[in-house]
Design an enzyme around this catalytic site. Structure first.
Site, mmCIF file in Angstrom:
data_model
loop_
_atom_site.group_PDB
_atom_site.id
_atom_site.type_symbol
_atom_site.label_atom_id
_atom_site.label_comp_id
_atom_site.label_asym_id
_atom_site.label_seq_id
_atom_site.Cartn_x
_atom_site.Cartn_y
_atom_site.Cartn_z
ATOM 1 N N SER A 48 7.126 8.417 7.894
ATOM 2 C CA SER A 48 6.241 8.840 6.800
ATOM 3 C C SER A 48 6.572 10.237 6.313
ATOM 4 O O SER A 48 6.086 10.645 5.264
ATOM 5 C CB SER A 48 4.794 8.922 7.287
ATOM 6 N N HIS A 72 10.490 3.772 3.222
ATOM 7 C CA HIS A 72 9.101 4.075 3.571
ATOM 8 C C HIS A 72 8.139 3.100 2.883
ATOM 9 O O HIS A 72 7.831 3.238 1.702
ATOM 10 C CB HIS A 72 8.799 5.531 3.169
ATOM 11 N N GLU A 123 9.183 3.885 -0.839
ATOM 12 C CA GLU A 123 9.945 5.103 -1.157
ATOM 13 C C GLU A 123 11.308 4.983 -0.463
ATOM 14 O O GLU A 123 11.371 4.676 0.723
ATOM 15 C CB GLU A 123 9.243 6.345 -0.607
ATOM 16 N N ASN A 153 3.230 11.282 1.043
ATOM 17 C CA ASN A 153 2.410 11.986 2.034
ATOM 18 C C ASN A 153 2.290 13.480 1.792
ATOM 19 O O ASN A 153 1.405 14.124 2.331
ATOM 20 C CB ASN A 153 2.924 11.695 3.443
HETATM 21 P P1 NAI Z 1 1.639 2.000 15.551
HETATM 22 O O1 NAI Z 1 1.136 2.952 16.592
HETATM 23 O O2 NAI Z 1 0.749 0.935 15.029
HETATM 24 O O3 NAI Z 1 2.970 1.246 16.096
HETATM 25 C C1 NAI Z 1 4.051 1.898 16.698
HETATM 26 C C2 NAI Z 1 4.744 0.885 17.612
HETATM 27 O O4 NAI Z 1 5.998 1.427 18.040
HETATM 28 C C3 NAI Z 1 3.956 0.545 18.886
HETATM 29 O O5 NAI Z 1 3.815 -0.849 19.013
HETATM 30 C C4 NAI Z 1 4.826 1.130 20.003
HETATM 31 O O6 NAI Z 1 4.758 0.394 21.211
HETATM 32 C C5 NAI Z 1 6.196 1.051 19.384
HETATM 33 N N1 NAI Z 1 7.191 1.946 19.989
HETATM 34 C C6 NAI Z 1 7.026 3.230 20.389
HETATM 35 N N2 NAI Z 1 8.198 3.710 20.860
HETATM 36 C C7 NAI Z 1 9.106 2.699 20.756
HETATM 37 C C8 NAI Z 1 10.492 2.572 21.061
HETATM 38 N N3 NAI Z 1 11.168 3.585 21.596
HETATM 39 N N4 NAI Z 1 11.097 1.391 20.825
HETATM 40 C C9 NAI Z 1 10.423 0.357 20.285
HETATM 41 N N5 NAI Z 1 9.108 0.423 19.953
HETATM 42 C C10 NAI Z 1 8.469 1.583 20.197
HETATM 43 O O7 NAI Z 1 2.210 2.919 14.380
HETATM 44 P P2 NAI Z 1 2.393 2.564 12.824
HETATM 45 O O8 NAI Z 1 1.182 2.950 12.082
HETATM 46 O O9 NAI Z 1 2.923 1.181 12.714
HETATM 47 O O10 NAI Z 1 3.528 3.619 12.400
HETATM 48 C C11 NAI Z 1 4.897 3.415 12.718
HETATM 49 C C12 NAI Z 1 5.767 4.281 11.820
HETATM 50 O O11 NAI Z 1 5.492 3.944 10.451
HETATM 51 C C13 NAI Z 1 5.550 5.783 11.948
HETATM 52 O O12 NAI Z 1 6.775 6.446 11.768
HETATM 53 C C14 NAI Z 1 4.605 6.080 10.801
HETATM 54 O O13 NAI Z 1 4.673 7.412 10.382
HETATM 55 C C15 NAI Z 1 5.141 5.130 9.750
HETATM 56 N N6 NAI Z 1 4.197 4.765 8.693
HETATM 57 C C16 NAI Z 1 2.885 4.549 8.985
HETATM 58 C C17 NAI Z 1 1.986 4.213 7.974
HETATM 59 C C18 NAI Z 1 0.546 3.971 8.284
HETATM 60 O O14 NAI Z 1 -0.260 3.865 7.348
HETATM 61 N N7 NAI Z 1 0.158 3.842 9.544
HETATM 62 C C19 NAI Z 1 2.430 4.094 6.573
HETATM 63 C C20 NAI Z 1 3.846 4.255 6.390
HETATM 64 C C21 NAI Z 1 4.675 4.616 7.410
#
Ligand code: NAI
Length: 282
Positions: free
Chosen positions: A119, A140, A152, A190
């Site tokens: 993000s 993104h 993005e 963001n």
């Molecule tokens: P989340 O906490 O729901 O999911 C993250 C997942 O990654 C978890 O299931 C975790 O077990 C897994 N994980 C952690 N380390 C790992 C590794 N080394 N190898 C494989 N899996 C691993 O987080 P979310 O919200 O899905 O965010 C993920 C990414 O997307 C972040 O970079 C965030 O900034 C980005 N993002 C989030 C948005 C949002 O609205 N939440 C919007 C756009 C981008």
């Protein structure tokens, strides 16, 4: 290059949404996470989403089954040896992402593109953890991925034009709208959204209004479809904090200082909808 096999890394809210839209568009998807329970949770949330589409008459039961069959769960990163592209959606922490990209670089075939759904973190720095910075790019997606049209697209300093074009075309095949932006902290989305959410948290912290009142003002007064604190709960308060820290560090300006109340909630494990409690209870 013809992209066919996609590995989505991180089966959380974003990763599962990305896997869903890729499989719905006909791509073969490996959905990967560190533990089986996390992959299963992501897979089941996709199943639930698709079932809802069937109930609304937007998808046939057969299309749902075919989409699910295109998704292969994985807890072995070595499955990356079969892919054309990885889309990383793990936690928003630079050290986690660089370690992962370093490993991926050694496992994925030479032609494979390594994309990140970060993000806010610098694409150039993530790319520097690999020996193929020309094949690293930011892709993104917005939350919830199946609903939101925007992606993005962010080039790192070394990203090839051909790789950019591949990702631009892939985004369109996923039925999304690509918008190119440059590699600065928070990109465009963001950099504008997160300071607004942070300011909304400050208004609660300083006793100006309750979370309900803040959200009501922004919905009814500014015509936002969702109040900033509800949105923060949906995004995840941990992710909001990581992004504010990236903006604060990247620009060095105090206007990006994360609100102490945001830090407090994250320390308490109140991360929003995903943990059942944030500014609201779920
Ligand atoms: P989340 O906490 O729901 O999911 C993250 C997942 O990654 C978890 O299931 C975790 O077990 C897994 N994980 C952690 N380390 C790992 C590794 N080394 N190898 C494989 N899996 C691993 O987080 P979310 O919200 O899905 O965010 C993920 C990414 O997307 C972040 O970079 C965030 O900034 C980005 N993002 C989030 C948005 C949002 O609205 N939440 C919007 C756009 C981008």
């Amino acid at each position: 290059m013809e992209i066919q096999k996609i590995m989505v890394i991180g089966a959380g809210q974003m990763g599962s949404g990305i896997a869903q839209v890729c499989a719905s568009a006909g791509f073969d998807v490996i959905l990967h996470d560190i533990k089986e329970e996390f992959v299963n949770k992501g897979y089941h949330s996709i199943e639930k989403q698709l079932q809802r589409q069937v109930e609304k008459g937007r998808l046939t039961p057969q299309e749902k089954d075919e989409t699910l069959q295109r998704i292969t769960p994985s807890v072995e990163l070595s499955n990356a040896r079969f892919i054309d592209i990885a889309i990383e959606a793990v936690v928003e922490k630079m050290d986690v992402k660089t370690t992962l990209f370093h490993e991926l670089d050694q496992l994925a075939p030479d032609h494979a593109i390594l994309a990140t759904n970060t993000s806010s973190l610098p694409i150039t720095e993530i790319a520097a953890a690999t020996k193929r910075p020309e094949k690293v790019i930011g892709m993104h997606f917005m939350n919830p991925v199946p609903v939101m049209k925007l992606v993005e697209i962010i080039r790192g300093l070394a990203t090839d034009d051909e790789v950019f074009q591949n990702i631009y075309d892939l985004t369109k095949k996923l039925n999304k709208v690509p918008v190119e932006v440059n590699d600065f902290p928070g990109f465009v989305s963001n950099r504008i959204l997160m300071p607004m959410i942070n300011e909304a948290i400050y208004t609660v912290y300083e006793g100006v209004a309750s979370p309900e009142a803040v959200d009501e003002v922004m919905k009814l007064g500014m015509n936002h479809p969702m109040g900033p604190l509800t949105l923060a709960d949906f995004i995840g308060l941990d992710t909001c904090l990581f992004i504010m820290e990236t903006l604060h560090e990247g620009f060095g300006d105090d206007k990006y200082r994360p609100c102490p109340l945001l830090r407090k909630y994250v320390k308490a494990g109140w991360l929003g909808k995903k943990t059942g409690r944030g500014f609201y209870s779920y």
